[in-house]
Design a protein around this motif. Structure first.
Motif, short mmCIF file in Angstrom:
data_model
loop_
_atom_site.label_atom_id
_atom_site.label_comp_id
_atom_site.label_asym_id
_atom_site.label_seq_id
_atom_site.Cartn_x
_atom_site.Cartn_y
_atom_site.Cartn_z
N GLY A 66 -25.25 9.13 -99.88
CA GLY A 66 -24.42 8.44 -100.86
C GLY A 66 -23.98 9.31 -102.03
O GLY A 66 -23.31 8.82 -102.94
N TYR A 67 -24.32 10.58 -102.03
CA TYR A 67 -23.97 11.45 -103.15
C TYR A 67 -22.46 11.68 -103.24
O TYR A 67 -21.89 11.74 -104.33
CB TYR A 67 -24.69 12.80 -103.05
N GLY A 68 -21.81 11.83 -102.10
CA GLY A 68 -20.36 12.01 -102.08
C GLY A 68 -19.65 10.82 -102.68
O GLY A 68 -18.70 10.97 -103.47
N LYS A 69 -20.10 9.64 -102.33
CA LYS A 69 -19.51 8.41 -102.89
C LYS A 69 -19.68 8.39 -104.41
O LYS A 69 -18.75 8.05 -105.14
CB LYS A 69 -20.16 7.17 -102.27
N LEU A 70 -20.85 8.75 -104.89
CA LEU A 70 -21.09 8.77 -106.34
C LEU A 70 -20.17 9.77 -107.05
O LEU A 70 -19.65 9.48 -108.13
CB LEU A 70 -22.55 9.09 -106.64
N LEU A 71 -19.95 10.92 -106.44
CA LEU A 71 -19.03 11.90 -107.03
C LEU A 71 -17.60 11.38 -107.03
O LEU A 71 -16.86 11.58 -108.01
CB LEU A 71 -19.12 13.24 -106.31
N MET A 72 -17.18 10.73 -105.96
CA MET A 72 -15.84 10.16 -105.91
C MET A 72 -15.67 9.09 -106.99
O MET A 72 -14.64 9.03 -107.67
CB MET A 72 -15.55 9.58 -104.53
N LEU A 73 -16.68 8.25 -107.16
CA LEU A 73 -16.62 7.21 -108.19
C LEU A 73 -16.56 7.83 -109.59
O LEU A 73 -15.89 7.30 -110.48
CB LEU A 73 -17.80 6.25 -108.05
#
Length: 146
Positions: A85-92
Motif C-alpha cells: 500500500g505504499y504506492g497508494k499512499l504516495l499517490m494520495l
C-alpha cells in the motif's frame, strides 16, 4: 514506523535506479526539471529508511485543456516493500499536494505493467500506447481533481 517526507531530487536517485532504471548509472536517473523550484519530491520512509519515492512537476500535456496541470514522474517502491500500500499512499500525497496547488489535473506516463495499479486509484488511460526507448511500453494516464 511509516512516514512520508519531502526529499531532494538527489534523494530519489537510488530508488529510481533500483526500480526504474535497473543496470543504468545514477546520472541516467536524473529527470529534466528535477531541481526546478516547482518540483516536489516525496519519500516513503520505513524505520527511517527510504523505501519509495514519487516526484511531481508543473507540466502541461497537450492532450488536455486544463490550465493547471501537474505531472507525476518516477513513482517507485523498492521491490521488497511493494504490495503493502505504499504506492497508494504516495499517490494520495501527490493528490493532496495537487489540491493545495489548485491543480485541476494530474497526468503521467505509466508503464504497461502498472496500468492496473493506477486504474484502481481511479486514473483513466489514453488507450494509445507508446514506447520510451530502453524502458518499454507506456500509456498516458490522468485524473481530474476539480
Amino acid at each position: 514506523m511509516l512516514e512520508i517526507k519531502i526529499i531532494t531530487s538527489k534523494d530519489t536517485l537510488k530508488v529510481r535506479q533500483a526500480v526504474l532504471r535497473q543496470g543504468k548509472s545514477l546520472n541516467n536517473c536524473i529527470f529534466v526539471g528535477d531541481d526546478l523550484i516547482t518540483a516536489k519530491h516525496f519519500g516513503m520512509f520505513f524505520d527511517k529508511e527510504i523505501v519509495g519515492i514519487i516526484s511531481v512537476f508543473e507540466n502541461k500535456n497537450a492532450n488536455f485543456t486544463s490550465e493547471n496541470q501537474l505531472q507525476i514522474r518516477g513513482m517507485a517502491i523498492l521491490e521488497e516493500h511493494q504490495k503493502k500500500g505504499y504506492g497508494k499512499l504516495l499517490m494520495l500525497e501527490c493528490e493532496n499536494h495537487a489540491t493545495i496547488k489548485k491543480a485541476s489535473l494530474i497526468w503521467f506516463n505509466a508503464r504497461e505493467t502498472a496500468v492496473g495499479f493506477y486504474k484502481n486509484l481511479d486514473y483513466s488511460i489514453i488507450e494509445t500506447p507508446f514506447i520510451i526507448e530502453n524502458i518499454g511500453v507506456h500509456y498516458i494516464m490522468y485524473k481530474y481533481l476539480q
